[in-house]
Design a protein around this motif. Structure first.
Motif: not given
Length: 482
Positions: A168-194
């Motif tokens: 369970a800890n591995v799965a939750q840590q993995y999904f947390n990492l996936a969330r953070l990496q998806a947020q990184q992609d959005l932040d890069r798009a937001m940086l280009r937009q800004r």
């Protein structure tokens, strides 16, 4: 006659005033738990995480189960408990030992042997087989074995709980990492937009269509996004390190790992949970076995109040000198019972029984605490899931609204009715809402894993409510005869 005397002496055993005070919680949610169940340890389907359909996650959990040091400790404790139970089991059977020795010594002239043997140097030789069997008339050894088996099975359940928690800890840590990496992609798009917004505002100010206040505001947004990106970089690094350590690897082992949230339909909250599901939580099962072990420990101590009968025998050869060591005349043998009975021990046995009873009370209270914590764990997961369903519904409505606003702004720009700055502003709102949506979607998987863990590690969804998988695995204490 001898048996009558033994039983008469046994009647003198005094346990008055010594009994357990705690009572085990009786809950329908725990149907089938414990040693009275048909199997000592039946746990749910072991590979519940495969339902997410992510081969990379499957590999990470498999590696963690193989290499995680804490799980190896739990598995070693199982082996230790099984060995202890096997050793205690051996006390119920006759014990036979052999010994042979040859000693060169000077015999005293003033002791057992008269001259000329006394005072001379001789070789003393012996070879013997000795046997002993404790007649377990009052069940002391049987109770000791049952107590050891209880501890062994509790250790097995602890290991299972550790496996479930680790996965369970591995799965939750993995999904947390996936969330953070998806947020990184959005932040890069937001940086280009800004940056586009900042450039458009600069051009409008240069053309006299806007004031410097708008330019300063646009300029402030770019470093803010970069600041947020730096914070995300830190969180991603920490998540990678935590995941690597769970896998039993060095922190940099996951530096190149790219995690993904599942692309399939989001898990549904179960509408009904069968009452027996909680009975498969390994930590609750372990606590129940420890209660059984301590109760057997009480029976073992009570048996010490009764007479103890040992049968012993020996046969062999003894001689002075080597020439006649193994001859018929050197034979020696003997057999006889030995009876021991505590008559006056200054209350030692009663004190020991009180201690065992207190430990049983502790085990019962720990079991009750495990039950209540398990019930709370499941209730918390379900409450959070219900609240999350509402948040997701509202978020989807907000997402639809900002997406519609963006489409309208783009259409107006394409029709020449507004400038591109309004399009960028609407797009920024869409990106912000996507940020929130990613967090909520990741939270769904986090809660799904949490509920699997809370229910003991695995349930599957059918056409109706979620149920336990039919695939089960039975664990018993190998090498021990009950």
């Amino acid at each position: 006659m001898a048996m009558t005397m033994v039983l008469g002496l046994a009647g003198c055993a005094d346990f008055s005033g010594i009994h357990t005070r705690a009572h085990m919680i009786q809950s329908r949610s725990l149907a089938g738990i414990g040693p009275n169940h048909s199997s000592p340890g039946v746990f749910p389907q072991q590979h519940w995480w495969m339902a997410f359909g992510d081969a990379q996650l499957d590999g990470l959990i498999a590696r963690a189960i193989t290499a995680n040091p804490s799980l190896k400790v739990a598995q070693s404790r199982v082996v230790e408990a099984q060995a202890s139970a096997a050793a205690i089991d051996s006390a119920r059977y006759p014990q036979i030992n052999g010994e042979a020795k040859s000693t060169r010594e000077r015999l005293s002239a003033n002791s057992l042997y008269p001259p000329p043997l006394g005072g001379s140097m001789v070789t003393m030789n012996s070879a013997n087989l000795t046997g002993q069997w404790q007649l377990d008339l009052f069940g002391k050894n049987r109770a000791a074995l049952d107590a050891a088996i209880g501890q062994s099975r509790a250790a097995e359940a602890d290991a299972q709980a550790a496996r479930v928690l680790l996965a369970a800890n591995v799965a939750q840590q993995y999904f947390n990492l996936a969330r953070l990496q998806a947020q990184q992609d959005l932040d890069r798009a937001m940086l280009r937009q800004r940056e586009q917004t900042q450039e458009l505002v600069r051009q409008r100010v240069a053309a006299g269509l806007d004031n410097t206040l708008a330019q300063r505001q646009a300029q402030a947004e770019v470093p803010q996004i970069r600041r947020d990106m730096a914070a995300l970089d830190e969180q991603v690094a920490l998540a990678r390190h935590g995941l690597a350590v769970l896998m039993g690897a060095e922190p940099n082992a996951t530096d190149t790992l790219v995690a993904h949230l599942p692309t399939a339909t989001l898990p549904r909250m179960p509408g009904h949970l069968p009452a027996e599901l909680l009975g498969h939580r390994a930590d609750v099962v372990a606590a129940r076995w420890r209660v059984e072990s301590e109760l057997q420990g009480i029976q073992e101590t009570k048996a010490e109040f009764y007479p103890n009968i040992n049968l012993s025998a020996f046969i062999g050869f003894e001689s002075i000198g080597l020439s006649k060591w193994l001859s018929a005349g050197s034979r020696t043998f003997g057999v006889g019972p030995a009876l021991s009975l505590p008559i006056f021990d200054e209350g030692v046995l009663r004190a020991k029984l009180q201690g065992n009873t207190a430990r049983a009370d502790v085990a019962i209270d720990n079991y009750n605490a495990a039950v209540l914590n398990a019930l709370r764990d499941v209730a918390d997961q379900l409450s959070s899931w219900r609240a999350l369903q509402t948040q997701l519904q509202e978020q989807m409505a907000a997402q639809a609204a900002v997406s519609s606003a963006y489409d309208l702004a783009l259409a107006r720009y394409q029709g020449g009715l507004t400038n591109y700055l309004n399009v960028l502003t609407a797009e920024n709102a869409v990106l912000q809402q996507r940020h929130t949506l990613i967090d909520l979607q990741a939270r769904v998987y986090d809660l799904d894993v949490g509920l699997m863990r809370a229910l003991g590690g695995g349930y599957v969804i059918t056409d109706g409510p979620r149920q336990l998988s039919n695939t089960t695995e039975t664990r018993t204490a190998p090498g021990i005869q009950g």
